[in-house]
Every structure is written in C-alpha cells, then in structure tokens.
Design a protein around this motif. Structure first.
Motif, short mmCIF file in Angstrom:
data_model
loop_
_atom_site.label_atom_id
_atom_site.label_comp_id
_atom_site.label_asym_id
_atom_site.label_seq_id
_atom_site.Cartn_x
_atom_site.Cartn_y
_atom_site.Cartn_z
N ILE A 175 -0.65 -5.24 -12.71
CA ILE A 175 -0.93 -6.41 -13.54
C ILE A 175 -0.48 -7.64 -12.76
N ASP A 176 -1.42 -8.56 -12.56
CA ASP A 176 -1.14 -9.77 -11.80
C ASP A 176 -0.71 -10.92 -12.73
N SER A 177 0.17 -10.61 -13.66
CA SER A 177 0.65 -11.62 -14.59
C SER A 177 2.00 -11.17 -15.14
N ASN A 178 2.61 -12.05 -15.91
CA ASN A 178 3.87 -11.75 -16.56
C ASN A 178 3.62 -10.71 -17.66
N TRP A 179 4.48 -9.73 -17.80
CA TRP A 179 4.25 -8.67 -18.79
C TRP A 179 4.35 -9.20 -20.21
N VAL A 180 5.11 -10.25 -20.45
CA VAL A 180 5.21 -10.83 -21.78
C VAL A 180 3.88 -11.47 -22.18
N ILE A 181 3.25 -12.13 -21.24
CA ILE A 181 1.95 -12.75 -21.50
C ILE A 181 0.90 -11.68 -21.76
N VAL A 182 0.94 -10.60 -21.00
CA VAL A 182 -0.03 -9.52 -21.18
C VAL A 182 0.15 -8.87 -22.55
N SER A 214 0.82 -1.20 0.00
CA SER A 214 0.00 0.00 0.00
C SER A 214 0.85 1.26 0.00
N GLN A 215 2.09 1.18 0.47
CA GLN A 215 2.96 2.35 0.45
C GLN A 215 3.49 2.61 -0.95
N THR A 216 3.78 1.56 -1.70
CA THR A 216 4.36 1.75 -3.03
C THR A 216 3.32 1.98 -4.10
N GLN A 217 2.08 1.65 -3.84
CA GLN A 217 1.05 1.81 -4.85
C GLN A 217 0.41 3.18 -4.69
N VAL A 231 -6.95 -9.77 -14.56
CA VAL A 231 -5.51 -9.63 -14.36
C VAL A 231 -5.09 -8.18 -14.09
N VAL A 232 -5.73 -7.24 -14.76
CA VAL A 232 -5.33 -5.83 -14.64
C VAL A 232 -6.19 -5.16 -13.58
N ARG A 233 -5.54 -4.51 -12.65
CA ARG A 233 -6.23 -3.78 -11.57
C ARG A 233 -5.84 -2.31 -11.66
N TRP A 234 -6.81 -1.45 -11.44
CA TRP A 234 -6.58 -0.01 -11.49
C TRP A 234 -7.06 0.60 -10.19
#
Length: 155
Positions: free
Chosen positions: A15-22, A5-8, A141-144
C-alpha cells in the motif's frame, strides 16, 4: 538485487499510502455503498415520496440544516479537482437545494413524488460516481504482486 525486491514476496500486497487513510477510505467506501443500496431499495419499493413529503413539512431547523448541507456540497464540488467528483457533489448539493425549495414552495403531492424520484436517481448517480472514484484511488494505491509459479522452470 535491491532491498525492496528482496523483502517483497510473491502474493504480497503493498500500500503506497498511510494505513490510517486506507482504513478510513475503506470505511467511507463501505458507508457510501450502504447508502447507495439503501437508496436503491427505497426507489424499488417506492418509499421515496414519503421522505420528501415529511422533509418538506419539517421545521425551520431542518430547512436550515438542508441549506447548510447544500452549501457544503457546493463547496466540496469547488474544492475537488476531479471533474467527476465535482459532478457528484453538485448533484448532492442540488438535492439539498431542492429540499430547501420544497420547504418554502407549496406544490402538489404528485409533483413532490416526481421530485423525490428525480432526487433519488440523482443521489444514486452521485453515490456511484463517488464509489467509482474511490475504487480508482484504491487501484492506484494498492499493489499486488502475483505469486510466481514455482513448478515451471524459467527458459
């Protein structure tokens, strides 16, 4: 406070997945949307019959390619656990099975045009199902985190 919560910061996307997959899924989504648009354009401008007539008269190598495509789409339908994806891949497999059948059956041009229109509609339904499934995957997978309103004091 926890480390996460401090870094966000507000307004960040996680993104709760690998960036290559996304990125791969985003490219696949764009390509499928392009194919859907192309198929809709062909149906609207009545260009579906010419492709089926040409494909039905092609050689044995093209027929073999359609048969392999049908087998692969039926295998994809078997391998995915989601029922909607099974339906989409079964529709695509049926499309290629019909192309194989048209290569060996001699049917009238009017029947081939009707088959082409049905094939185009089935393909569009399959593409729409696949796009919807990808959109649901992106949604999971993607959270905003919405930006907080700094001008209003908490009460």
């Amino acid at each position: 406070m926890s480390q996460k919560s401090q870094t966000q910061r507000p307004g960040d996307v996680t993104i709760d997945s690998n960036w290559v997959i996304v990125i791969g899924m985003a490219l696949l989504f764009a390509f499928t949307a392009f194919l859907l648009g192309w198929s809709i354009r062909d149906l609207l401008f009545d260009k579906v019959g010419h492709g089926v007539l040409q494909r039905a008269r092609s050689g044995r190598l093209d027929t073999l390619t359609y048969a392999i495509g049908a087998v692969y789409f039926f295998l994809f339908a078997y391998s995915f656990p989601a029922k909607v994806l099974k339906v989409a891949f079964l529709l695509l497999g049926a499309k290629y099975s019909v192309l194989v059948a048209l290569a060996y059956l001699h049917v009238a041009a009017g029947v081939q045009h009707s088959v082409a229109v049905g094939e185009s509609i089935a393909t569009q339904i399959a593409y729409a199902i696949i796009l919807f499934a990808m959109a649901q995957w992106f949604r999971s997978v993607v959270r905003w985190t919405p930006p907080s309103n700094h001008g209003v004091a908490d009460s």
